[in-house]
Design an enzyme around this catalytic site. Structure first.
Site, PDB file in Angstrom:
ATOM      1  N   LEU A 230     -71.676 -48.004   2.308  1.00 14.67           N
ATOM      2  CA  LEU A 230     -70.781 -48.825   3.053  1.00 14.67           C
ATOM      3  C   LEU A 230     -69.242 -48.448   2.690  1.00 14.67           C
ATOM      4  O   LEU A 230     -68.433 -49.028   3.294  1.00 14.67           O
ATOM      5  CB  LEU A 230     -71.412 -50.227   3.012  1.00 14.67           C
ATOM      6  CG  LEU A 230     -72.674 -50.239   3.560  1.00 14.67           C
ATOM      7  CD1 LEU A 230     -73.149 -51.818   3.488  1.00 14.67           C
ATOM      8  CD2 LEU A 230     -72.663 -50.073   5.164  1.00 14.67           C
TER       9      LEU A 230
ATOM     10  N   LYS B 211     -91.852 -43.810  11.579  1.00 14.04           N
ATOM     11  CA  LYS B 211     -91.122 -44.255  13.072  1.00 14.04           C
ATOM     12  C   LYS B 211     -90.884 -42.977  13.787  1.00 14.04           C
ATOM     13  O   LYS B 211     -90.583 -41.641  13.172  1.00 14.04           O
ATOM     14  CB  LYS B 211     -89.650 -44.574  12.492  1.00 14.04           C
ATOM     15  CG  LYS B 211     -88.666 -44.676  13.486  1.00 14.04           C
ATOM     16  CD  LYS B 211     -87.321 -45.019  12.929  1.00 14.04           C
ATOM     17  CE  LYS B 211     -86.159 -44.910  14.094  1.00 14.04           C
ATOM     18  NZ  LYS B 211     -85.038 -45.044  13.459  1.00 14.04           N
TER      19      LYS B 211
ATOM     20  N   ILE C  42     -78.400 -44.728   6.088  1.00 11.06           N
ATOM     21  CA  ILE C  42     -79.126 -44.003   4.902  1.00 11.06           C
ATOM     22  C   ILE C  42     -79.229 -42.488   4.908  1.00 11.06           C
ATOM     23  O   ILE C  42     -78.835 -41.749   3.950  1.00 11.06           O
ATOM     24  CB  ILE C  42     -80.641 -44.437   4.565  1.00 11.06           C
ATOM     25  CG1 ILE C  42     -80.470 -45.959   4.522  1.00 11.06           C
ATOM     26  CG2 ILE C  42     -81.529 -43.881   3.683  1.00 11.06           C
ATOM     27  CD1 ILE C  42     -81.899 -46.910   4.394  1.00 11.06           C
TER      28      ILE C  42
ATOM     29  N   VAL D  63     -67.808 -55.512 -12.390  1.00 12.85           N
ATOM     30  CA  VAL D  63     -66.415 -54.894 -12.591  1.00 12.85           C
ATOM     31  C   VAL D  63     -65.420 -55.808 -12.323  1.00 12.85           C
ATOM     32  O   VAL D  63     -65.344 -56.250 -10.972  1.00 12.85           O
ATOM     33  CB  VAL D  63     -66.403 -53.399 -11.473  1.00 12.85           C
ATOM     34  CG1 VAL D  63     -64.719 -52.859 -11.763  1.00 12.85           C
ATOM     35  CG2 VAL D  63     -67.606 -52.599 -11.898  1.00 12.85           C
TER      36      VAL D  63
ATOM     37  N   VAL E 228     -79.995 -55.271   4.241  1.00 15.18           N
ATOM     38  CA  VAL E 228     -80.914 -54.674   5.363  1.00 15.18           C
ATOM     39  C   VAL E 228     -80.870 -53.160   5.217  1.00 15.18           C
ATOM     40  O   VAL E 228     -80.158 -52.556   4.355  1.00 15.18           O
ATOM     41  CB  VAL E 228     -80.011 -55.198   6.787  1.00 15.18           C
ATOM     42  CG1 VAL E 228     -80.423 -56.696   7.016  1.00 15.18           C
ATOM     43  CG2 VAL E 228     -78.559 -54.983   6.481  1.00 15.18           C
TER      44      VAL E 228
ATOM     45  N   SER F 282     -74.146 -55.633 -10.238  1.00 16.20           N
ATOM     46  CA  SER F 282     -73.947 -57.040 -10.725  1.00 16.20           C
ATOM     47  C   SER F 282     -74.745 -57.896  -9.771  1.00 16.20           C
ATOM     48  O   SER F 282     -74.798 -57.866  -8.655  1.00 16.20           O
ATOM     49  CB  SER F 282     -72.570 -57.476 -10.421  1.00 16.20           C
ATOM     50  OG  SER F 282     -72.554 -58.828 -10.631  1.00 16.20           O
TER      51      SER F 282
ATOM     52  N   ALA G 284     -84.494 -48.947   8.672  1.00 13.34           N
ATOM     53  CA  ALA G 284     -84.905 -47.734   9.606  1.00 13.34           C
ATOM     54  C   ALA G 284     -84.416 -46.660   9.202  1.00 13.34           C
ATOM     55  O   ALA G 284     -83.060 -46.546   8.898  1.00 13.34           O
ATOM     56  CB  ALA G 284     -84.705 -48.027  11.249  1.00 13.34           C
TER      57      ALA G 284
END
Ligand code: FAD
Length: 507
Positions: free
Chosen positions: A335, A80, A348, A187, A49, A41, A52
């Site tokens: 999350l 990195k 990630i 939703v 964010v 949505s 890294a």
């Protein structure tokens, strides 16, 4: 025989997690297409964010068949080599967690025991002088590792720092090419099957019902399906990892383009600096029990290395994990499955491992409970291991200047970490219980960087005469130093091989 295979997967959420899941699953089912619908949505923002990463992202990209140069250009990425920790042990101290080793084991004994032995004999050399990743990063240099194990350039790895929004966009393009259907929609309800409580469908604003066999909850902190509908429960870890807020802001780059992330300890948390090609990402992660938002905001803004490019993005979270990340026919990824704070850039990585694990234990429509149980156990072990690694950074601080830092010396450690710090302090042993993320050199970087130096070394290190050992260690240092000098600066390397196009009005 009836065909009991999963026919349709519904992914709720189009942040980094949703698009990683869509990309991984669509790649896996390329030869036997399966219906995948992703609902997101525009009314509900992503966290925005997550810039890294750690080295295993390269394996994930390789499995997806992503061309690295194309990926770097599309996401404004930089390389990195690790993380610099400033002011963590005491104000003014710094150490580096590099993605590489400190030299090979000698006669089966890890190099830090030899380093410890020479130190006792009066050699003041820092352990960091033996790590090519660390020394190259500190010099602002980068070149890709060598594949020939005889080369010193084979002793490190690397990850990326990139723009999270561009990364999701890149994966969206990848997934849509492989048949994933994106639905713009909010939703508003989740329907459960009365007979077993499994999710039957989600209802969108406007009334459309989207049915599916397997639902992947990538709806972010709100955990719309896994918590909102299935009431799975959450283990709160804030007694060990008390930070619960973050303020994030991008700014102009300062031209340094370091090949690493910086984590600077502040009065009630820490501040990140992540240099990308088109800008620098910054944020202050803090605990609001120890500092007000206004104070945190002013600390962040005073310490920006360039002109701010946007207003502050304010985020709230509770560190911990969902009690079950696979519940009935719903798997939480991202999350929605929980959050460890971003200190070692592991979210990630956990998303990618979650997708990989789901494909390894992929169910059919019977949803064998043993699959879910195994998935949940492995996921729990993985995240607890990373939690312990994070807690180590805080617990071993020696700062006296604020209540926040003193707090960590009084906490009761998780059972899985109890004893480990003492074991290292006494005998220099790192007791690993999983191989999924941070291996011995990572723990060494943090222990030694935080000033936890073992009281003794492995007695087998005494089998090598001191003069011989000293000579061998000096040769390693010289090889590291020559290799650093022969590598180009990261800015030169990027300009030559993977410069991203300028972005108009980039934030
Ligand atoms: P989100 O980005 O929140 O996306 C949720 C999605 O769900 C959105 O698309 C939203 O539109 C959709 N959605 C929600 N509700 C509905 C609804 N009702 N209907 C339809 N759609 C809905 N990770 C790293 O690896 N490295 C880092 O350096 C790093 N730094 C971080 C710093 C901070 C301060 C924080 C908080 C996180 C950081 N992370 C980092 C974590 C990283 O940002 C996340 O893991 C990653 O972005 C995945 O988020 P997500 O996709 O799960 O959730």
């Amino acid at each position: 025989m009836t065909d009991n295979r999963i026919r349709k997967i519904v992914i709720v959420g189009g942040g980094t997690a949703g698009w990683i899941a869509a990309a991984g699953i669509s790649r896996f089912f390329e030869a036997r297409p399966i219906e995948i619908e992703l609902i997101e949505s525009d009314q509900i923002a992503t966290v925005g964010v997550g810039e890294a990463t750690i080295p295993p992202i390269r394996q994930f990209n390789a499995v997806l068949g992503i061309d690295e140069i194309e990926f770097i250009k599309a996401t404004q990425a930089t390389f990195k080599l690790g993380i610099e920790f400033k002011d963590w042990r005491t104000v003014g101290s710094r150490y580096f967690h590099g993605f590489g080793d400190y030299g090979p084991a000698i006669d089966g004994v890890s190099p830090h025991h030899h380093w410890r032995k020479l130190r006792e004999a009066g050699d003041p050399t820092s352990h960091e002088a033996y790590s090519l990743a660390t020394m190259m990063a500190r010099a602002g240099r980068f070149r890709p590792p060598a594949t020939d194990p005889r080369s010193i350039y084979s002793t490190y790895s690397y990850a990326f720092q990139f723009d999270a929004g561009l990364y999701a966009r890149f994966l969206r393009g990848y997934s849509e090419k492989r048949g994933v259907v994106r639905t713009e929609g909010k939703v508003v309800d989740v329907a459960l099957r009365p007979e077993d409580g499994f999710i039957r469908s989600v209802r969108l604003e406007g009334g459309r019902e989207v049915e599916g066999d397997l639902f992947i909850d990538c709806s972010g902190f709100r955990g719309l399906l896994i918590e909102g509908a299935l009431k799975t429960g959450y283990d709160d870890w804030s007694r060990w990892l008390p930070v619960n807020r973050a303020l994030a802001v991008p700014c102009d780059g300062d031209g340094a383009l370091e090949p690493y992330t910086t984590a600077t300890a502040r009065a009630a948390g820490w501040q990140w600096k992540i240099p990308l090609q088109h800008r620098t990402g910054n944020g202050y992660v803090f605990c609001d029990g120890f500092i007000s938002e206004d104070e945190a905001a002013s600390t962040l803004m005073v310490n920006l290395g360039g002109k701010a490019r946007a207003g502050l993005n304010s985020l709230r979270f509770v560190t911990g994990r969902r009690r079950k990340v696979w519940n009935r026919n719903c798997v939480a990824i991202g999350l929605s499955s929980g959050f460890l704070e971003p200190l070692e850039s592991t979210s990630i990585h956990l998303i990618q491992n979650g997708v990989g694990r789901l494909l390894e234990y992929f169910p059919d429509r019977d949803f064998d409970p043993d699959l879910a149980e195994t998935f949940n156990r492995l996921s729990a072990d993985e995240v607890e291991y990373i939690r312990d690694f994070l807690v180590l950074h805080y617990r071993t601080n020696q700062r006296e200047d604020s209540e926040f830092w003193r707090y960590f010396r009084s906490i009761d450690l998780p059972d899985t970490l109890k004893g480990q710090i003492e074991l290292f302090r006494e005998a220099g042993k790192v007791a690993l219980h999983t191989e999924t993320s941070f291996m011995e050199p990572s723990w060494l970087a943090v222990y030694l960087g935080q000033g936890v130096v073992p009281a003794s070394h492995d007695p087998r290190a005494d089998l090598i005469p001191e003069a011989e050992l000293s000579q061998g260690m000096r040769r390693r240092r010289e090889a590291v130093s020559q290799a650093v000098n022969a590598a180009p600066r990261q800015a030169e390397f990027i300009a030559r091989y993977c410069k991203a196009p300028a972005l108009e009005g980039a934030a």
